[in-house]
Scaffold this motif. Structure first.
Motif, mmCIF file in Angstrom:
data_model
loop_
_atom_site.group_PDB
_atom_site.id
_atom_site.type_symbol
_atom_site.label_atom_id
_atom_site.label_comp_id
_atom_site.label_asym_id
_atom_site.label_seq_id
_atom_site.Cartn_x
_atom_site.Cartn_y
_atom_site.Cartn_z
ATOM 1 N N ASP A 8 35.008 -66.394 -0.934
ATOM 2 C CA ASP A 8 34.885 -65.290 -2.176
ATOM 3 C C ASP A 8 34.937 -66.362 -2.924
ATOM 4 O OD1 ASP A 8 34.768 -63.616 -4.538
ATOM 5 O OD2 ASP A 8 36.387 -63.297 -4.640
ATOM 6 N N ASP A 57 32.123 -57.116 -8.683
ATOM 7 C CA ASP A 57 32.915 -56.613 -7.802
ATOM 8 C C ASP A 57 32.111 -57.139 -6.681
ATOM 9 O OD1 ASP A 57 35.806 -56.643 -8.675
ATOM 10 O OD2 ASP A 57 35.491 -54.765 -8.867
ATOM 11 N N ASP A 60 32.549 -59.053 -3.610
ATOM 12 C CA ASP A 60 34.156 -57.750 -3.235
ATOM 13 C C ASP A 60 33.578 -56.836 -1.995
ATOM 14 O OD1 ASP A 60 35.358 -60.329 -4.793
ATOM 15 O OD2 ASP A 60 37.032 -58.683 -5.849
ATOM 16 N N THR A 75 40.609 -65.367 -1.037
ATOM 17 C CA THR A 75 40.197 -64.980 -2.246
ATOM 18 C C THR A 75 41.698 -65.047 -2.635
ATOM 19 O OG1 THR A 75 39.535 -63.647 -2.821
ATOM 20 C CG2 THR A 75 41.054 -62.916 -1.234
ATOM 21 N N ASP A 77 41.501 -62.719 -5.073
ATOM 22 C CA ASP A 77 41.115 -61.888 -5.861
ATOM 23 C C ASP A 77 42.779 -60.438 -5.099
ATOM 24 O OD1 ASP A 77 40.262 -59.002 -5.998
ATOM 25 O OD2 ASP A 77 39.223 -59.811 -7.429
ATOM 26 N N ARG A 111 49.392 -57.392 -11.033
ATOM 27 C CA ARG A 111 48.228 -57.505 -11.553
ATOM 28 C C ARG A 111 47.725 -56.370 -12.742
ATOM 29 N NH1 ARG A 111 42.898 -55.526 -10.713
ATOM 30 N NH2 ARG A 111 40.749 -57.607 -10.560
#
Length: 166
Positions: A8, A57, A60, A75, A77, A111
């Motif tokens: 990523d 995204d 992603d 990543t 993320d 998150r």
């Protein structure tokens, strides 16, 4: 067939470290970005540049669609790491933290809490700045995960039970 590594790439501070490990192990690396920043890559056939259209995204989504159970994704993320784990792939953050089915749920929850706090105007702190020890930990973790993926791909699954024949 060996595993691939997916990066990523838009905010990845450890691309060069990934390239070193991949070259040594003979792995293909997919560097996925939206192309908004010019990412300089070595011109070798085992590094594949993937530029997706701009948008939240999109990179992603491309990685989640293409990664498979024997692959490794780099990543930070958390939702992308979760999507990779759901497909059976291995996921590692740029600071060397392994994302696993045991820790991804609490990371997703943390998150979500941070997003909620930010939406109410609270200030949350972002990730800590990258330290030299983070890169060392990342290299070690990436090497370990790639070796494990290679071994898992090379050996067929072992039956843990056999039906009784009468």
């Amino acid at each position: 067939m060996k595993p691939d590594i997916y990066i990523d790439a838009d905010a990845c501070p450890v691309r060069d470290e990934v390239f070193r490990v991949a070259e040594r192990l003979g792995l293909t690396v997919h560097v996925v970005s939206n192309g908004s920043r010019g990412i300089r890559l070595p011109e070798v056939d085992w590094i594949r540049r993937v530029i997706v259209e701009a948008g939240a995204d999109v990179a992603d989504d491309w990685i989640a669609e293409h990664v498979s159970a024997q692959d490794v994704c780099v990543t930070s993320d958390i939702p992308l790491a979760s999507r990779c784990l759901e497909k059976g792939a291995r996921a590692i953050s740029s600071n060397g933290r392994l994302w696993t089915t045991d820790n991804i749920g609490s990371a997703l929850a943390g998150r979500a809490v941070a997003e909620h706090l930010r939406s109410t105007g609270a200030t949350t702190r972002g990730p800590a700045p990258m330290q030299g020890s983070d890169k060392s930990r990342f290299l070690s973790a990436l090497e370990t995960e790639c070796q494990a993926a290679i071994r898992a791909k090379a050996s067929p699954p072992v039956a843990l039970w056999r039906p009784i024949e009468w």
